[in-house]
Design an enzyme around this catalytic site. Structure first.
Site, PDB file in Angstrom:
ATOM      1  N   SER A 256      37.985  31.935  37.564  1.00 49.54           N
ATOM      2  CA  SER A 256      38.375  31.031  36.272  1.00 49.54           C
ATOM      3  C   SER A 256      36.808  30.857  35.632  1.00 49.54           C
ATOM      4  CB  SER A 256      39.163  30.348  36.495  1.00 49.54           C
ATOM      5  OG  SER A 256      39.792  29.683  35.142  1.00 49.54           O
ATOM      6  N   ASP A 432      49.123  37.295  34.694  1.00 47.14           N
ATOM      7  CA  ASP A 432      47.759  36.436  34.441  1.00 47.14           C
ATOM      8  C   ASP A 432      47.726  35.941  32.967  1.00 47.14           C
ATOM      9  OD1 ASP A 432      45.367  35.114  34.381  1.00 47.14           O
ATOM     10  OD2 ASP A 432      44.360  36.473  36.023  1.00 47.14           O
ATOM     11  N   HIS A 464      47.381  33.675  37.503  1.00 45.88           N
ATOM     12  CA  HIS A 464      46.211  33.060  37.218  1.00 45.88           C
ATOM     13  C   HIS A 464      45.316  32.781  38.790  1.00 45.88           C
ATOM     14  CE1 HIS A 464      42.089  31.756  35.543  1.00 45.88           C
ATOM     15  NE2 HIS A 464      42.378  30.348  35.875  1.00 45.88           N
TER      16      HIS A 464
END
Length: 487
Positions: A256, A432, A464
């Site tokens: 991320s 995601d 995610h």
């Protein structure tokens, strides 16, 4: 991009907490208290909030997760395992703290207490229950992996290492289902490995969020300068960590925001990166529309005025309230959220402002988002999430400088990675919320510029948090990408 932020610029900011050092009165590892049940009622939420000690609980919560690793040794008083014919190079994982700033805080009484250059080297310790030093340098907290025995990575001391970096508001313990494989794959590739907490997050030092405010007197800061200042807060501290360890090159694995910052580091220090593994990276896709006007251009309230854990400090001043959201085509709630984002509000600041309601809110997220984990794992992950979320706000206030409302990068990485020449992997979950088209576009552009060793991978049955949603496939990818390096 603007010129790099001078390293000295970070030294003017007071560190809100100190490096962690062993407390001689700490209980032995066998007495580590179990995590408490996830709050399901308002009464249990109040109790959890009232009894919470963020720093101590965060250290305990991390250790509970790390004890799941067969290689983890919680005490620095415990020697490395003895090599055997069947296991000549046993893998070892230990908690570490690395000084990245040889200067003392401004509040320190005497500069004669400043540590020698040698103190910037890697230091390993058991954190258990912790106490403060009176005068301490900045540090990055982490877990290091090496293999013991003659010919192991500890003895060889290679100059190339693998570094795993977490995402926004998270910490290294989120990778507890992958860390053992990460260490094993790295050792097969002849490298030591490290999972780190970013500066301002997890158990690393938490400097004042003033680092993300525009320089004094600057009212019309460019988007480039604003983004650069936020990126440099993190990537310059990673560079200091690399120097302290004496490493030449690194393979960076980032999730991320950690993926975004890994690319930012590679762009600024290209000679120090030999591979990028970007796990559901933020800020990659090209913007569908021009980036919004920066907060500085709107003459927004400085973030330091709202960087408090109290509800009162999460409320903007009357002057700012007068400039609040105006009626428009968007729903008012969405408009208010965009306005608050540009103000520099942190979602964790809002969470801290909920006071006794916060444990229950985090509990709802933990139980629903990670329902695939066992009951014990959910309890331990909840304890870790709550502890990291309740800690003093610091690095979390970067987010509105890097991303525009809607989580779109102000300076998308797909447009900045054209000249990245190292092998690069983009990994996404099939569910995601990060768009894999961003990774595909970045790969296309890099290939046009001569980098053919790039690809985008989609992991099934994962969102995610790929590493928790489908740890089996994530661990297979770690082994595939890391075990053959031998450098």
């Amino acid at each position: 991009m603007s010129s790099p932020l001078p390293s000295a610029a970070l030294l003017d900011l007071p560190d809100e907490r100190h490096p962690l050092t062993p407390n001689v009165d700490s209980p032995p590892p066998s007495l580590l208290p179990p995590s408490k049940a996830v709050p399901t009622t308002f009464g249990s939420s109040i109790s959890a909030w009232w009894k919470h000690n963020s720093e101590k609980e965060m250290a305990h919560a991390e250790e509970r997760l790390l004890r799941r690793l067969p290689s983890f040794i919680p005490s620095d008083l415990t020697p490395d395992p003895t090599p055997t014919p069947s296991n000549p190079h046993p893998l070892v994982a230990r908690v570490l703290s690395t000084s990245i700033d040889p200067h003392l805080e401004p509040s320190s009484a005497s500069s004669s207490l400043a540590p020698s250059p040698a103190s910037s080297s890697l230091k390993v310790h058991h954190h258990g229950l912790l106490k403060h030093k009176q005068a301490s340098p900045r540090h990055l907290h982490g877990v290091g992996f090496y293999t013991a025995g003659a010919g192991g990575t500890k003895a060889s001391g290679g100059k190339s290492v693998n570094v795993l970096l977490h995402g926004y508001g998270a910490a290294l313990g989120f990778f507890f289902m992958n860390l053992q494989t990460f260490g094993e794959a790295s050792s097969l590739g002849g490298r030591r490995a490290f999972a780190l907490d970013w500066l301002g997050m997890g158990l690393s030092s938490r400097p004042s969020p003033k680092a993300f405010d525009p320089p004094s007197g600057v009212k019309n800061e460019s988007v480039e300068d604003r983004v650069s200042r936020a990126e440099n807060f993190f990537i310059d501290s990673l560079e200091e960590w690399r120097k302290a360890g004496g490493y030449d090159t690194m393979t960076l694995l980032g999730h991320s925001l950690g993926g975004y910052l890994s690319v930012a580091y590679a762009l600024k220090y290209p000679e120090r990166v030999d591979k990028l593994i970007l796990i559901s990276p933020a800020g990659v896709p090209l913007n569908p529309e021009p980036a919004p006007v920066s907060a500085a251009q709107q003459e927004l309230k400085p973030r330091t005025e709202i960087a408090s854990s109290s509800a009162a400090d999460s409320t903007p001043s009357k002057e700012v309230q007068k400039e609040g959201p105006k009626p428009g085509s968007r729903p008012r709630l969405r408009q208010f959220a965009a306005w608050a984002w540009e103000q520099g509000w942190s979602p964790f600041g809002i969470l801290r402002g909920l006071g006794p309601f916060a444990p229950r809110v985090v509990g709802l997220y933990s139980t629903r988002r990670f329902e695939g984990l066992t009951e014990e794992e959910v309890r331990d992950v909840h304890s870790y999430i709550y502890s990291t979320s309740m800690a003093k706000g610091s690095g979390e206030y970067c987010i509105s400088s890097i991303l525009a409302p809607g989580a779109v990068a102000r300076l998308p990485m797909a447009a900045r990675m054209d000249n990245v020449k190292v092998p690069t992997r983009f990994i996404y979950g099939d569910k995601d919320w990060m768009d894999p088209k961003g990774g595909m576009e970045a790969c296309r552009r890099m290939k046009l510029n001569g980098n053919k060793d790039v690809k985008t991978i989609v992991v099934p049955k994962a969102g995610h948090h790929i590493y928790l949603d489908n740890p089996t496939r994530m661990n297979e990818l770690l082994m595939e990408e890391l075990k053959e390096v031998r450098a």
